[in-house]
Design an enzyme around this catalytic site. Structure first.
Site, PDB file in Angstrom:
ATOM      1  N   ASP A  67      -1.678  10.626  -6.050  1.00  0.00           N
ATOM      2  CA  ASP A  67      -3.062  10.959  -6.416  1.00  0.00           C
ATOM      3  C   ASP A  67      -3.306  12.474  -6.448  1.00  0.00           C
ATOM      4  O   ASP A  67      -2.474  13.269  -5.993  1.00  0.00           O
ATOM      5  CB  ASP A  67      -4.050  10.278  -5.450  1.00  0.00           C
ATOM      6  CG  ASP A  67      -3.591  10.329  -3.994  1.00  0.00           C
ATOM      7  OD1 ASP A  67      -2.725  11.157  -3.676  1.00  0.00           O
ATOM      8  OD2 ASP A  67      -4.107   9.551  -3.177  1.00  0.00           O
ATOM      9  N   ASN A 136     -10.305   3.456   6.102  1.00  0.00           N
ATOM     10  CA  ASN A 136     -11.011   2.320   5.501  1.00  0.00           C
ATOM     11  C   ASN A 136     -10.062   1.368   4.776  1.00  0.00           C
ATOM     12  O   ASN A 136     -10.504   0.528   4.008  1.00  0.00           O
ATOM     13  CB  ASN A 136     -12.093   2.833   4.534  1.00  0.00           C
ATOM     14  CG  ASN A 136     -11.500   3.629   3.370  1.00  0.00           C
ATOM     15  OD1 ASN A 136     -10.278   3.766   3.251  1.00  0.00           O
ATOM     16  ND2 ASN A 136     -12.347   4.147   2.505  1.00  0.00           N
ATOM     17  N   HIS A 138      -7.701   2.281   2.572  1.00  0.00           N
ATOM     18  CA  HIS A 138      -7.264   2.661   1.220  1.00  0.00           C
ATOM     19  C   HIS A 138      -5.790   3.034   1.197  1.00  0.00           C
ATOM     20  O   HIS A 138      -5.219   3.469   2.199  1.00  0.00           O
ATOM     21  CB  HIS A 138      -8.157   3.763   0.605  1.00  0.00           C
ATOM     22  CG  HIS A 138      -7.987   5.140   1.156  1.00  0.00           C
ATOM     23  ND1 HIS A 138      -9.034   6.045   1.233  1.00  0.00           N
ATOM     24  CD2 HIS A 138      -6.917   5.812   1.640  1.00  0.00           C
ATOM     25  CE1 HIS A 138      -8.591   7.192   1.721  1.00  0.00           C
ATOM     26  NE2 HIS A 138      -7.318   7.078   1.973  1.00  0.00           N
ATOM     27  N   GLU A 143      -9.919   2.769  -3.162  1.00  0.00           N
ATOM     28  CA  GLU A 143     -10.935   2.583  -2.125  1.00  0.00           C
ATOM     29  C   GLU A 143     -11.373   1.117  -2.057  1.00  0.00           C
ATOM     30  O   GLU A 143     -11.217   0.380  -3.034  1.00  0.00           O
ATOM     31  CB  GLU A 143     -12.161   3.449  -2.477  1.00  0.00           C
ATOM     32  CG  GLU A 143     -11.885   4.951  -2.489  1.00  0.00           C
ATOM     33  CD  GLU A 143     -11.845   5.567  -1.096  1.00  0.00           C
ATOM     34  OE1 GLU A 143     -11.243   4.985  -0.176  1.00  0.00           O
ATOM     35  OE2 GLU A 143     -12.413   6.672  -0.921  1.00  0.00           O
TER      36      GLU A 143
HETATM   37  C1  F6R Z   1      -2.748  10.758   0.064  1.00  0.00           C
HETATM   38  C2  F6R Z   1      -3.239   9.422   0.003  1.00  0.00           C
HETATM   39  C3  F6R Z   1      -4.145   8.833   1.038  1.00  0.00           C
HETATM   40  C4  F6R Z   1      -3.719   9.155   2.462  1.00  0.00           C
HETATM   41  C5  F6R Z   1      -4.697   8.531   3.464  1.00  0.00           C
HETATM   42  C6  F6R Z   1      -4.340   8.879   4.898  1.00  0.00           C
HETATM   43  O1  F6R Z   1      -1.914  11.043  -1.034  1.00  0.00           O
HETATM   44  O2  F6R Z   1      -2.941   8.787  -0.927  1.00  0.00           O
HETATM   45  O3  F6R Z   1      -4.160   7.434   0.867  1.00  0.00           O
HETATM   46  O4  F6R Z   1      -2.438   8.660   2.687  1.00  0.00           O
HETATM   47  O5  F6R Z   1      -5.990   8.991   3.194  1.00  0.00           O
HETATM   48  O6  F6R Z   1      -4.531  10.230   5.088  1.00  0.00           O
HETATM   49  P1  F6R Z   1      -4.078  10.961   6.422  1.00  0.00           P
HETATM   50  O7  F6R Z   1      -2.599  10.886   6.451  1.00  0.00           O
HETATM   51  O8  F6R Z   1      -4.587  12.362   6.288  1.00  0.00           O
HETATM   52  O9  F6R Z   1      -4.709  10.204   7.550  1.00  0.00           O
END
Ligand code: F6R
Length: 250
Positions: A67, A136, A138, A143
């Site tokens: 992403d 959440n 994702h 989302e």
């Molecule tokens: C990042 C991504 C997100 C993160 C998720 C967890 O490329 O795709 O899904 O993996 O938000 O983020 P952290 O590791 O910062 O808790």
């Protein structure tokens, strides 16, 4: 689904780096699906170390990131392209031309999404897709929603994601409101998925992903349908899964 429980973030990261390294050793020209965020940072450090000491080479590896924030240039210090350069690509022997992150500045974001799907398909999809997990539930920036979205798409970030990511920006107001994300199609098409999670804040989401119903309300729950998922968590993130009696490897 194989679940490894490690004592803490450092041990979780070490195991994750070993799993990725094993993939690269087995298939030097593999396609790695990569993630950003705070969770993979030490995993990437482990890979950098292995590359620096000659255990591992990324010369033939290709990568596809999950992403990118819409509206941020790759040179912006909070863009995911910048993150990847800083935390991995600049320190290993990968050919940067073989690394792919959606273009957050594309004038036609819908076309960029379509092209990204075509690109990932042309590479034959990821041999190993690394994922973090949102508080959440994702994965990528898929989302919680009323349905799963298969294709790469532009997504409105939820308030919970904006709040969680505000720590990287000067203020929550600076967090972009939209992102381009791989849909669940490319993620599920990966031959193997490696999901890493650390800390108590992930315990609920990890429990729902592993033990809950398969629902777009917890996008990660779709991984229950993938034939080869490895979860590496620490004791804090896996606490609720263990409480529920799910067997984990230690
Ligand atoms: C990042 C991504 C997100 C993160 C998720 C967890 O490329 O795709 O899904 O993996 O938000 O983020 P952290 O590791 O910062 O808790």
């Amino acid at each position: 689904m194989r679940i490894y429980m490690e004592a803490d973030y450092a041990a979780m990261s070490k195991r994750a780096a070993n799993i990725i390294a094993a993939e690269v050793i087995k298939k030097p020209d593999c396609v790695l699906g990569l993630a950003t965020g705070s969770t993979p940072i030490a995993t990437y450090k482990g890979l950098i170390e292995k590359c620096k000491n000659g255990e591992l080479s990324f010369k033939e590896v290709k990568s596809v990131n999950l992403d990118e924030y819409k509206g941020l240039a790759g040179t912006h210090d909070q863009s995911y392209r910048y993150f990847m350069q800083e935390n991995l690509f600049n320190h290993i022997d990968i050919d940067v031309a073989n690394t792919n992150v959606p273009n957050g500045l594309a004038e036609d974001a819908e076309a960029e999404c379509e092209n990204y799907d075509a690109l990932v398909a042309s590479l034959g999809y990821a041999d190993l897709q690394l994922l973090g997990l949102g508080n959440n539930g994702h994965i990528g920036f898929n989302e919680p929603d009323a349905h799963f979205t298969k294709a790469t798409h532009v997504v409105d970030l939820t308030q919970s994601t904006i709040d969680a990511n505000a720590r990287f920006f000067a203020s929550a107001d600076d967090v972009p409101r939209q992102a381009l994300t791989m849909g669940v199609g490319c993620i599920m098409a990966a031959r193997r998925v490696l999901l890493i999670a650390s800390g108590e804040a992930k315990a609920d989401a990890l429990y729902k992903m592993i033990c809950g119903p398969i629902t777009p309300d917890c996008p990660a729950s779709i991984l229950q349908l993938h034939p080869d998922v490895v979860v590496v968590g620490d004791t804090a993130s896996l606490s609720k899964v263990v409480e529920a009696g799910v067997k984990v490897c230690e």
